[in-house]
Scaffold this motif. Sequence first.
Motif, PDB file in Angstrom:
ATOM      1  N   MET A 193      27.367  56.749  40.619  1.00 19.26           N
ATOM      2  CA  MET A 193      27.007  56.057  41.817  1.00 19.26           C
ATOM      3  C   MET A 193      27.362  54.592  41.717  1.00 19.26           C
ATOM      4  SD  MET A 193      22.899  56.345  41.880  1.00 19.26           S
ATOM      5  CE  MET A 193      22.387  57.231  40.473  1.00 19.26           C
ATOM      6  N   THR A 194      26.650  53.767  40.964  1.00 23.31           N
ATOM      7  CA  THR A 194      27.034  52.360  40.878  1.00 23.31           C
ATOM      8  C   THR A 194      28.222  52.169  39.963  1.00 23.31           C
ATOM      9  OG1 THR A 194      25.446  52.065  39.130  1.00 23.31           O
ATOM     10  CG2 THR A 194      24.795  51.355  41.347  1.00 23.31           C
ATOM     11  N   HIS A 195      28.458  53.118  39.100  1.00 28.25           N
ATOM     12  CA  HIS A 195      29.588  52.989  38.191  1.00 28.25           C
ATOM     13  C   HIS A 195      30.874  52.758  38.984  1.00 28.25           C
ATOM     14  CE1 HIS A 195      31.974  53.434  34.611  1.00 28.25           C
ATOM     15  NE2 HIS A 195      32.692  54.359  35.209  1.00 28.25           N
ATOM     16  N   ALA A 196      31.040  53.491  40.066  1.00 25.95           N
ATOM     17  CA  ALA A 196      32.240  53.359  40.875  1.00 25.95           C
ATOM     18  C   ALA A 196      32.308  51.991  41.545  1.00 25.95           C
ATOM     19  CB  ALA A 196      32.281  54.458  41.923  1.00 25.95           C
ATOM     20  N   ILE A 197      31.166  51.418  41.877  1.00 24.39           N
ATOM     21  CA  ILE A 197      31.131  50.123  42.539  1.00 24.39           C
ATOM     22  C   ILE A 197      31.463  49.005  41.555  1.00 24.39           C
ATOM     23  CG2 ILE A 197      29.650  48.457  43.723  1.00 24.39           C
ATOM     24  CD1 ILE A 197      28.108  50.897  44.823  1.00 24.39           C
ATOM     25  N   HIS A 198      30.901  49.064  40.365  1.00 25.99           N
ATOM     26  CA  HIS A 198      31.052  47.984  39.397  1.00 25.99           C
ATOM     27  C   HIS A 198      32.319  48.087  38.558  1.00 25.99           C
ATOM     28  CE1 HIS A 198      27.157  46.415  40.337  1.00 25.99           C
ATOM     29  NE2 HIS A 198      26.582  47.553  40.055  1.00 25.99           N
ATOM     30  N   ALA A 199      32.887  49.255  38.438  1.00 29.69           N
ATOM     31  CA  ALA A 199      34.018  49.460  37.538  1.00 29.69           C
ATOM     32  C   ALA A 199      35.200  48.537  37.819  1.00 29.69           C
ATOM     33  CB  ALA A 199      34.451  50.918  37.555  1.00 29.69           C
ATOM     34  N   PRO A 200      35.632  48.361  39.075  1.00 30.57           N
ATOM     35  CA  PRO A 200      36.789  47.475  39.291  1.00 30.57           C
ATOM     36  C   PRO A 200      36.519  46.029  38.873  1.00 30.57           C
ATOM     37  CG  PRO A 200      36.404  48.828  41.223  1.00 30.57           C
ATOM     38  CD  PRO A 200      35.240  49.026  40.297  1.00 30.57           C
ATOM     39  N   GLN A 201      35.314  45.532  39.168  1.00 29.09           N
ATOM     40  CA  GLN A 201      34.994  44.152  38.794  1.00 29.09           C
ATOM     41  C   GLN A 201      34.957  44.004  37.278  1.00 29.09           C
ATOM     42  OE1 GLN A 201      33.185  45.917  41.015  1.00 29.09           O
ATOM     43  NE2 GLN A 201      33.053  44.742  42.890  1.00 29.09           N
ATOM     44  N   ILE A 202      34.368  44.961  36.610  1.00 24.14           N
ATOM     45  CA  ILE A 202      34.273  44.898  35.154  1.00 24.14           C
ATOM     46  C   ILE A 202      35.669  44.974  34.536  1.00 24.14           C
ATOM     47  CG2 ILE A 202      33.432  46.078  33.084  1.00 24.14           C
ATOM     48  CD1 ILE A 202      31.109  47.053  34.868  1.00 24.14           C
ATOM     49  N   ALA A 203      36.490  45.885  35.039  1.00 20.75           N
ATOM     50  CA  ALA A 203      37.841  46.025  34.508  1.00 20.75           C
ATOM     51  C   ALA A 203      38.620  44.732  34.699  1.00 20.75           C
ATOM     52  CB  ALA A 203      38.555  47.188  35.189  1.00 20.75           C
ATOM     53  N   TYR A 204      38.460  44.122  35.872  1.00 20.67           N
ATOM     54  CA  TYR A 204      39.165  42.868  36.145  1.00 20.67           C
ATOM     55  C   TYR A 204      38.678  41.768  35.215  1.00 20.67           C
ATOM     56  CZ  TYR A 204      40.557  38.567  38.449  1.00 20.67           C
ATOM     57  OH  TYR A 204      41.068  37.332  38.704  1.00 20.67           O
ATOM     58  N   LEU A 205      37.369  41.598  35.130  1.00 23.07           N
ATOM     59  CA  LEU A 205      36.825  40.533  34.286  1.00 23.07           C
ATOM     60  C   LEU A 205      37.102  40.787  32.816  1.00 23.07           C
ATOM     61  CD1 LEU A 205      33.428  39.888  36.066  1.00 23.07           C
ATOM     62  CD2 LEU A 205      35.414  38.375  36.014  1.00 23.07           C
ATOM     63  N   GLY A 206      36.998  42.041  32.394  1.00 22.95           N
ATOM     64  CA  GLY A 206      37.240  42.368  31.001  1.00 22.95           C
ATOM     65  C   GLY A 206      38.687  42.186  30.597  1.00 22.95           C
ATOM     66  N   ALA A 207      39.600  42.279  31.560  1.00 21.04           N
ATOM     67  CA  ALA A 207      41.027  42.136  31.267  1.00 21.04           C
ATOM     68  C   ALA A 207      41.470  40.680  31.210  1.00 21.04           C
ATOM     69  CB  ALA A 207      41.840  42.877  32.319  1.00 21.04           C
ATOM     70  N   SER A 214      42.126  37.278  29.827  1.00 20.73           N
ATOM     71  CA  SER A 214      42.262  36.795  28.455  1.00 20.73           C
ATOM     72  C   SER A 214      41.505  35.481  28.244  1.00 20.73           C
ATOM     73  CB  SER A 214      43.739  36.616  28.101  1.00 20.73           C
ATOM     74  OG  SER A 214      44.319  35.676  28.989  1.00 20.73           O
ATOM     75  N   THR A 215      41.054  34.851  29.333  1.00 17.52           N
ATOM     76  CA  THR A 215      40.379  33.565  29.201  1.00 17.52           C
ATOM     77  C   THR A 215      38.894  33.708  28.871  1.00 17.52           C
ATOM     78  OG1 THR A 215      39.970  33.507  31.576  1.00 17.52           O
ATOM     79  CG2 THR A 215      41.982  32.428  30.778  1.00 17.52           C
ATOM     80  N   LEU A 241      31.934  35.944  23.499  1.00 12.03           N
ATOM     81  CA  LEU A 241      30.535  35.837  23.892  1.00 12.03           C
ATOM     82  C   LEU A 241      30.365  36.134  25.386  1.00 12.03           C
ATOM     83  CD1 LEU A 241      27.652  35.204  23.097  1.00 12.03           C
ATOM     84  CD2 LEU A 241      28.136  32.790  23.525  1.00 12.03           C
ATOM     85  N   ALA A 242      31.298  35.683  26.203  1.00 16.38           N
ATOM     86  CA  ALA A 242      31.239  35.944  27.639  1.00 16.38           C
ATOM     87  C   ALA A 242      31.406  37.433  27.923  1.00 16.38           C
ATOM     88  CB  ALA A 242      32.302  35.142  28.376  1.00 16.38           C
TER      89      ALA A 242
END
Length: 75
Positions: free
Chosen positions: A1-15, A17-18, A22-23
């Motif tokens: 349910m929320t996994h689908a909502i948050h996944a794109p943002q997490i993938a973008y932020l996790g990718a 390199s800056t 810790l962040a």
Amino acid sequence: MTHAIHAPQIAYLGAQSTLSPLAVVALRVAVTLTKWSERSRTRRHLKALDDHLLRDVGLDRLTAHREANRKFWLM
């Protein structure tokens, strides 16, 4: 349910390199806490549904009770 909502943002932020290590850890902790909070809230609401609404979503009282009583950290 929320996994689908948050996944794109997490993938973008996790990718990015800056982000410092810790962040990245802080981001993962924040996402996990958000998921746990949402599970807890939706399970509490599921427990409060009447039989008519449970039938509408295709659940019986016993199944809803079992799901509502699961721990928030369990998927």
